[in-house]
Scaffold this motif. Structure first.
Motif, PDB file in Angstrom:
ATOM      1  N   UNK A 127       4.073   5.962   5.850  1.00 25.69           N
ATOM      2  CA  UNK A 127       4.992   7.076   6.068  1.00 25.69           C
ATOM      3  C   UNK A 127       4.270   8.342   6.517  1.00 25.69           C
ATOM      4  N   UNK A 128       2.970   8.424   6.251  1.00 28.03           N
ATOM      5  CA  UNK A 128       2.215   9.643   6.535  1.00 28.03           C
ATOM      6  C   UNK A 128       1.414   9.560   7.832  1.00 28.03           C
ATOM      7  N   UNK A 129       0.869   8.357   8.119  1.00 27.65           N
ATOM      8  CA  UNK A 129      -0.032   8.189   9.260  1.00 27.65           C
ATOM      9  C   UNK A 129       0.537   7.161  10.230  1.00 27.65           C
ATOM     10  N   UNK A 130       0.388   7.429  11.517  1.00 27.60           N
ATOM     11  CA  UNK A 130       0.876   6.499  12.548  1.00 27.60           C
ATOM     12  C   UNK A 130      -0.219   5.572  13.053  1.00 27.60           C
ATOM     13  N   UNK A 131      -1.466   6.030  13.001  1.00 26.37           N
ATOM     14  CA  UNK A 131      -2.571   5.231  13.482  1.00 26.37           C
ATOM     15  C   UNK A 131      -2.966   4.177  12.437  1.00 26.37           C
ATOM     16  N   UNK A 135      -4.374   4.692   8.538  1.00 27.30           N
ATOM     17  CA  UNK A 135      -3.650   4.173   7.374  1.00 27.30           C
ATOM     18  C   UNK A 135      -4.597   3.445   6.418  1.00 27.30           C
ATOM     19  N   UNK A 136      -5.490   2.655   6.990  1.00 27.85           N
ATOM     20  CA  UNK A 136      -6.429   1.891   6.166  1.00 27.85           C
ATOM     21  C   UNK A 136      -7.457   2.799   5.507  1.00 27.85           C
ATOM     22  N   UNK A 137      -8.069   3.675   6.300  1.00 23.50           N
ATOM     23  CA  UNK A 137      -9.141   4.515   5.773  1.00 23.50           C
ATOM     24  C   UNK A 137      -8.628   5.507   4.736  1.00 23.50           C
ATOM     25  N   UNK A 138      -7.516   6.143   5.016  1.00 24.27           N
ATOM     26  CA  UNK A 138      -7.019   7.166   4.096  1.00 24.27           C
ATOM     27  C   UNK A 138      -6.361   6.571   2.858  1.00 24.27           C
ATOM     28  N   UNK A 139      -6.002   5.291   2.908  1.00 20.68           N
ATOM     29  CA  UNK A 139      -5.499   4.644   1.700  1.00 20.68           C
ATOM     30  C   UNK A 139      -6.548   4.708   0.592  1.00 20.68           C
ATOM     31  N   UNK A 145      -7.521  10.033  -5.099  1.00 20.17           N
ATOM     32  CA  UNK A 145      -6.714  11.166  -5.550  1.00 20.17           C
ATOM     33  C   UNK A 145      -5.862  10.792  -6.753  1.00 20.17           C
ATOM     34  N   UNK A 146      -5.263   9.610  -6.707  1.00 23.39           N
ATOM     35  CA  UNK A 146      -4.456   9.151  -7.841  1.00 23.39           C
ATOM     36  C   UNK A 146      -5.309   8.996  -9.093  1.00 23.39           C
ATOM     37  N   UNK A 147      -6.504   8.433  -8.942  1.00 27.46           N
ATOM     38  CA  UNK A 147      -7.392   8.251 -10.095  1.00 27.46           C
ATOM     39  C   UNK A 147      -7.830   9.585 -10.687  1.00 27.46           C
ATOM     40  N   UNK A 148      -7.966  10.595  -9.832  1.00 29.32           N
ATOM     41  CA  UNK A 148      -8.357  11.912 -10.346  1.00 29.32           C
ATOM     42  C   UNK A 148      -7.305  12.452 -11.309  1.00 29.32           C
ATOM     43  N   UNK A 149      -6.038  12.147 -11.037  1.00 29.98           N
ATOM     44  CA  UNK A 149      -4.964  12.568 -11.944  1.00 29.98           C
ATOM     45  C   UNK A 149      -4.898  11.668 -13.170  1.00 29.98           C
ATOM     46  N   UNK A 179      -5.312  13.747   2.209  1.00 31.18           N
ATOM     47  CA  UNK A 179      -5.119  12.418   1.630  1.00 31.18           C
ATOM     48  C   UNK A 179      -5.383  12.432   0.126  1.00 31.18           C
ATOM     49  N   UNK A 180      -6.397  13.164  -0.298  1.00 29.44           N
ATOM     50  CA  UNK A 180      -6.713  13.277  -1.718  1.00 29.44           C
ATOM     51  C   UNK A 180      -5.535  13.882  -2.479  1.00 29.44           C
ATOM     52  N   UNK A 181      -5.001  14.967  -1.969  1.00 29.47           N
ATOM     53  CA  UNK A 181      -3.889  15.647  -2.644  1.00 29.47           C
ATOM     54  C   UNK A 181      -2.627  14.803  -2.597  1.00 29.47           C
TER      55      UNK A 181
END
Length: 612
Positions: A127-131, A135-139, A145-149, A179-181
């Protein structure tokens, strides 16, 4: 359901696909915790192909500073469906499974005693990235980012790491922060934060540095005076040569002329590489090659030449799994015997056993002094676990007034004065003759370097007495080497101990923790870390002072135990092997389990207690 609760003490394992770009994200996770003052010990477990196969990244978080593998996993970040069952099985009861929930999975895919955390990572990235590549790298960054929370890791530390990594590259910096946020915001809004595994800011890193053993050994070679490196690419030693190149570009360039004061040659194979290094050593340069087990196998004849012709050269063996191609990207301590007796005929070689990057630096530098002092090949025995994994370790230290030990070298003045020169003449009983550098004197001090038998003056001879005289002198030299080896280090138990333990190299971090755990269980063990071969008398004395001594090593054939029996003349009946050789670094839990079983079997229960 119960859940594991701990602060600054856990094991997190990332399960990814090789080539997915996950390695940098996983390292980012580890470094951010380190920046919070909490010691970490990451290990990258990767396949030998370029991409497509499973890869894992395990992070030990431990405020007490234990650097070895503990065993067991508290949180798995499962990004690879192919290894799902295996990864799920490793989780401790009450632990956590974090996974991409974009596609629903049946209940049978989970465990009742594991806390499941699902996050639709693919949906979010689509939903965020078209390339597709983005999509793979920023996943990967999204799940960090989720683990930081989830684990209360300070996101500011991660963003600082981004700013250092992408300095001057504003677009890359902002996209990674985004991506982190994205992952952190989703976790805070949709997941139960924090989980039982939390990171709290501490101050337990101190002055320690974070570095891998290959980089450390390469820097040690520079400080040890090495000016020639001849190598052929082989996992896991290639990064050592690459690090040496970078260090030389910084420290081995003449500031006045800009000329290089070093030579780095990639040979056409391992044979050529060690041959070049031996030739440079013969010519007076400090030279080395770095390789792994298969390279050592190929170098045998040249190693024998250097031993018999008595030419200084250093070989840094970053060990991996064998035999043959074996497990190129897994770790073992599998080359002790092949290096100790490398080449045909009666040979014995000097070996150093560093335990961490700090000793990789120190022993690499020391190896060049030993090679020239003893006029012989010297092996620095590291392995993949030390060489390629980043470790928290003591800062390197160097005394600028330290002078290199060039050994017995006869110069122009002595030759001109008529001093007797015999290339293989033992003048003082230590087995080490004088040598000359090529071109030292126009008419004196020259000799023919040969791998065939010779007399004390380097003249060809097949006479039995000359051969025996030479071989006995080489053994005297090997005895002299004992005095120059780093001494074994004793770690006595807090209470009187019936058991002893001998270990070396990368087994050390797990052993440190295992000794503490065993002590808490009432099993007291005196531990001796061996740091070099030939063995000193202290090792035989240590074995003789215990009814049983465990020998802990990471190979199938008990190679250190074999060396101890052959060379230290210890009583074999006193030695008990603890062997680990599946390619992963040995764990503290494994050592504790093995020693506990042996100790229980050798504990005599008084008859009165049995009757009562």
């Amino acid at each position: 359901m119960k859940r594991i609760e701990s602060v600054n003490d856990c094991v997190v394992k990332f399960a990814n696909v090789n080539g997915s770009g996950s390695a940098s994200a996983n390292e980012l996770f580890a470094r951010s915790i380190l920046r919070m003052g909490v010691p970490v010990s990451p290990r990258n477990i990767f396949p030998s192909n370029i991409q497509g196969l499973p890869t894992w990244y395990e992070v030990r978080v431990n405020e007490s500073g234990y650097q070895g593998r503990r065993g067991g996993v508290d949180l798995v970040v499962a990004m690879n469906p192919q290894t799902w069952a295996q990864d799920l099985k490793e989780i401790e009861s009450g632990g956590y499974l974090f996974y991409d929930s974009s596609k629903p999975l049946p209940k049978s895919k989970f465990r009742d005693d594991v806390n499941v955390i699902g996050m639709p990572l693919t949906e979010i990235c689509n939903a965020t990235y078209s390339d597709p590549r983005q999509r793979q790298l920023f996943k990967n960054i999204v799940y960090v980012g989720a683990l930081s929370a989830l684990m209360e890791i300070d996101p500011n530390e991660i963003e600082k790491l981004f700013s250092e990594q992408y300095k001057g590259k504003e677009a890359l910096l902002q996209s990674n922060v985004k991506a982190l946020r994205l992952g952190r915001d989703y976790a805070q809004q949709h997941l139960s934060c924090p989980i039982g595994l939390r990171v709290k800011r501490a101050n337990n890193v101190g002055s320690k540095i974070f570095v891998d053993g290959n980089t450390a050994a390469a820097l040690g070679a520079v400080y040890g005076g090495a000016t020639v490196c001849a190598w052929y690419p082989i996992t896991p030693s290639s990064s050592l040569a690459e690090a040496f190149i970078k260090h030389c570009q910084k420290y081995r360039v003449d500031p006045a002329t800009g000329r290089n004061r070093y030579a780095i040659i990639q040979g056409e194979d391992e044979l050529a590489s060690v041959g070049i290094a031996i030739g440079a050593g013969w010519n007076g340069a400090r030279a080395f090659t770095c390789t792994s087990g298969p390279g050592i196998s190929l170098m045998q004849e040249f190693i024998g030449l250097a031993y018999f012709a008595e030419i200084p050269v250093v070989l840094i063996d970053v060990q991996r799994g064998g035999p043959s191609t074996g497990m190129p990207t897994r770790t073992q301590q599998s080359d002790l015997l092949s290096c100790a007796y490398a080449s045909h005929g009666d040979t014995r070689h000097v070996m150093l056993f560093p335990e961490d990057p700090t000793e990789c630096f120190e022993f690499a530098a020391q190896a060049f002094d030993l090679a020239e002092r003893l006029q012989t090949p010297v092996f620095v025995m590291t392995d993949l676990d030390i060489g390629m994994n980043t470790r928290l370790t003591d800062p390197f230290q160097w005394n600028d007034s330290r002078a290199y030990d060039r050994g017995k070298v006869m110069g122009y003045e002595d030759l001109e004065a008529g001093k007797e020169f015999g290339r293989y003449l033992d003048v003082d009983g230590d087995g080490i003759p004088y040598r000359t550098y090529p071109g030292t004197h126009p008419t004196r001090g020259a000799y023919f370097t040969r791998g065939t038998t010779k007399d004390r003056y380097a003249r060809y001879s097949e006479a039995g007495p000359d051969y025996v005289d030479n071989m006995q002198r080489l053994m005297r030299k090997f005895e002299t080497a004992k005095q120059l080896m780093p001494k074994p280090l004793l770690k006595p138990a807090a209470k009187p101990a019936r058991f002893g333990a001998i270990y070396y190299g990368s087994t050390s971090p797990a052993m440190t923790e295992a000794m503490d755990v065993l002590s808490l269980r009432g099993i007291h063990v005196n531990a001796l870390r061996v740091r070099g071969f030939p063995f000193q008398d202290e090792i035989a004395d240590f074995v003789a002072s215990h009814p049983w001594v465990f020998v802990i090593e990471q190979n199938r054939d008990a190679q250190l135990k074999t060396l101890l029996i052959n060379e230290a003349k210890v009583n074999p009946s006193r030695l008990l092997s603890v062997l680990h050789y599946d390619g992963t670094p040995i764990t503290a839990r494994y050592i504790v389990e093995q020693i506990s079983q042996h100790a229980a079997a050798r504990t005599v229960v008084p008859l009165k207690k049995v009757v009562s």
